[in-house]
Design a protein around this motif. Structure first.
Motif, short mmCIF file in Angstrom:
data_model
loop_
_atom_site.label_atom_id
_atom_site.label_comp_id
_atom_site.label_asym_id
_atom_site.label_seq_id
_atom_site.Cartn_x
_atom_site.Cartn_y
_atom_site.Cartn_z
N ARG A 77 7.63 12.85 -0.83
CA ARG A 77 6.53 13.76 -0.52
C ARG A 77 5.29 12.94 -0.17
O ARG A 77 5.07 11.86 -0.72
N TYR A 78 4.49 13.48 0.73
CA TYR A 78 3.30 12.78 1.20
C TYR A 78 2.07 13.18 0.40
O TYR A 78 1.92 14.33 -0.02
N LEU A 79 1.19 12.19 0.21
CA LEU A 79 -0.17 12.44 -0.25
C LEU A 79 -1.06 11.85 0.84
O LEU A 79 -1.12 10.63 1.00
N LYS A 80 -1.67 12.73 1.61
CA LYS A 80 -2.36 12.34 2.85
C LYS A 80 -1.36 11.62 3.75
O LYS A 80 -0.35 12.20 4.12
N SER A 81 -1.57 10.35 4.07
CA SER A 81 -0.66 9.68 5.01
C SER A 81 0.37 8.79 4.31
O SER A 81 1.14 8.11 4.98
N VAL A 82 0.38 8.82 2.97
CA VAL A 82 1.27 7.92 2.22
C VAL A 82 2.48 8.70 1.71
O VAL A 82 2.34 9.71 1.01
N ALA A 83 3.66 8.20 2.05
CA ALA A 83 4.91 8.80 1.57
C ALA A 83 5.29 8.17 0.23
O ALA A 83 5.39 6.94 0.13
N LYS A 84 5.49 8.99 -0.80
CA LYS A 84 5.85 8.49 -2.12
C LYS A 84 7.19 9.09 -2.55
O LYS A 84 7.49 10.26 -2.29
N VAL A 88 3.51 13.44 -16.68
CA VAL A 88 2.31 14.06 -16.15
C VAL A 88 1.92 13.23 -14.93
O VAL A 88 1.72 12.01 -15.03
N MET A 89 1.82 13.87 -13.75
CA MET A 89 1.76 13.14 -12.50
C MET A 89 0.66 13.66 -11.57
O MET A 89 0.20 14.79 -11.72
N GLU A 90 0.30 12.82 -10.61
CA GLU A 90 -0.51 13.30 -9.51
C GLU A 90 0.36 14.22 -8.65
O GLU A 90 1.54 13.93 -8.42
N TYR A 91 -0.19 15.34 -8.22
CA TYR A 91 0.57 16.25 -7.37
C TYR A 91 0.45 15.80 -5.92
O TYR A 91 -0.65 15.58 -5.41
N LEU A 92 1.59 15.62 -5.28
CA LEU A 92 1.63 15.20 -3.88
C LEU A 92 1.63 16.45 -3.02
O LEU A 92 2.63 17.16 -2.92
N SER A 93 0.50 16.73 -2.40
CA SER A 93 0.29 18.03 -1.76
C SER A 93 0.74 18.08 -0.30
O SER A 93 0.63 19.12 0.34
N GLY A 94 1.23 16.96 0.23
CA GLY A 94 1.62 16.94 1.64
C GLY A 94 3.03 17.42 1.88
O GLY A 94 3.68 18.03 1.02
N ALA A 95 3.54 17.12 3.07
CA ALA A 95 4.88 17.57 3.47
C ALA A 95 5.96 16.92 2.61
O ALA A 95 5.83 15.76 2.20
N PRO A 138 6.38 3.28 -2.62
CA PRO A 138 5.40 3.69 -3.63
C PRO A 138 5.88 4.89 -4.43
O PRO A 138 6.58 5.76 -3.92
N ALA A 139 5.52 4.89 -5.72
CA ALA A 139 5.84 6.00 -6.61
C ALA A 139 4.55 6.77 -6.90
O ALA A 139 3.45 6.25 -6.74
N PRO A 140 4.67 8.02 -7.35
CA PRO A 140 3.47 8.77 -7.73
C PRO A 140 2.80 8.15 -8.96
O PRO A 140 3.46 7.48 -9.77
N ARG A 141 1.54 8.37 -9.11
CA ARG A 141 0.83 8.00 -10.34
C ARG A 141 1.37 8.90 -11.44
O ARG A 141 1.45 10.12 -11.28
N PHE A 142 1.74 8.32 -12.59
CA PHE A 142 2.33 9.13 -13.65
C PHE A 142 2.01 8.55 -15.01
O PHE A 142 1.72 7.36 -15.15
N ILE A 143 2.08 9.41 -16.03
CA ILE A 143 1.93 9.02 -17.42
C ILE A 143 3.01 9.72 -18.23
O ILE A 143 3.20 10.94 -18.08
#
Length: 332
Positions: free
Chosen positions: A259-266, A193-200, A112-117
């Motif tokens: 980088r993770y967003l909750k339990s998803v590695a992107k 412009v992307m969703e910030y992946l706040s996890g590890a 999976p990739a981050p959400r981006f524009i």
């Protein structure tokens, strides 16, 4: 402080190192050292490398720059008996350098990739920020083509402009200030412009052969300045790395930034080269560069690569030393 009992090295090689910097620290462990000419255009540098490999009987060439130009002439190196350790085709290397196109190529079956524009002016930037915030995303942005995180910023509207100036954390900026800066140009190079992946955050150092992953060492980045890194057994990251190796037919050493967003590695990016932190991965007991060279040289087989030792906290210390090549005496 503890060191592993043994880091496996499959074969000892005669190492030649060349660089444009006469005081390059990489000269220290090399058996022979060569000063490269500075400022050569890519095609002239390729010709320089071909002649160098011929004159010095090089078997395996691990380039540090101009990888796309060198990969385009891989056949020329093979004709003189040189194995070029660049992990992908020219098309793949170009794809990795354009993160927008790279993210578009990713599928759930690969990673999976981050959400981006993609945006190219301040109006598009503001619209993209509004769209992602409406979806509940924390928002960040970065250039579509950059290295080492240059240009990456997190939008944080809880910060004052004064805090942006004196706050010491230069990766955070308010939406108002970012928009104001971007509006100074009618059009700018593509920005994501992307969703910030706040996890590890993880860096996975990988070795592959013809699209098949041979070894991967997931490395969790420090959460604070001066913190340790952790070599972890993360099956989902090893699977993700294997998927990318197969999808892009990678061969040799590459690095996956995740980088993770909750339990998803992107996936953030794939580096078609050794990472700056590969020295940490080698503390797993597997010297990845040495194995890559040995496989390329045909002195060992992929089946001989041992399993990396994971579950380790690793760190780095610096020491001063006297250059043996001081004043360039030992550099040709």
């Amino acid at each position: 402080m503890q060191r592993l009992a043994q880091t496996t090295v499959p074969h000892r090689f005669h190492v030649l190192c060349s660089h444009t910097n006469r005081e390059f620290v990489g000269f220290e462990p090399a058996m022979e050292r060569f000063l490269e000419p500075s400022g050569l255009p890519s095609q002239e540098y390729v010709q320089y490398c071909l002649k160098f490999c011929t004159d010095n009987a090089v078997d395996v060439f691990v380039p540090g720059r101009s990888r796309i130009a060198l990969a385009a002439q891989r056949n020329d190196f093979e004709k003189i008996g040189v194995r070029l350790l660049v992990p992908g085709s020219t098309e793949t290397l170009r794809l990795f350098e354009d993160k927008a196109k790279f993210y578009e190529r990713l599928t759930p079956a690969i990673a999976p990739a981050p959400r981006f524009i993609v945006v190219r002016n301040a109006v598009e930037f503001a619209d993209a920020v509004s769209t992602l915030k409406a979806e509940g995303c924390e928002v960040c942005f970065k250039p579509a083509a950059s290295t080492g995180g240059l240009g990456f910023r997190i939008l944080d509207d809880g910060r004052s402009d004064l805090r942006n100036l004196f706050g010491g954390e230069n990766i955070r900026i308010t939406t108002v200030l970012a928009t104001h800066i971007l509006a100074q140009k009618e059009k700018f190079r593509p920005l994501l412009v992307m969703e910030y992946l706040s996890g590890a955050e993880y860096s996975v150092d990988c070795l592959a052969s013809s699209g098949h992953l041979l070894c991967a060492v997931p490395r969790r980045k420090p959460t604070r300045i001066g913190g340790a890194q952790f070599l972890e057994n993360r099956p989902e990251l090893i699977t993700l790395s294997a998927n990318t190796a197969t999808a892009f037919k990678l061969d040799g050493i590459f690095n996956v930034q995740v980088r993770y967003l909750k339990s998803v590695a992107k996936v953030l990016e794939i580096n078609a080269r050794m990472s700056g932190g590969i020295c940490f991965a080698c503390l797993s007991g597997v010297d990845l560069p040495a194995w890559a060279i040995a496989i390329a040289a045909g002195t060992t087989s992929p089946s001989e690569i041992p399993q990396p030792q994971l579950g380790l906290a690793v760190h780095q210390q610096y020491r001063e030393f006297v250059l043996t090549n001081q004043h360039g005496a030992a550099v040709r």
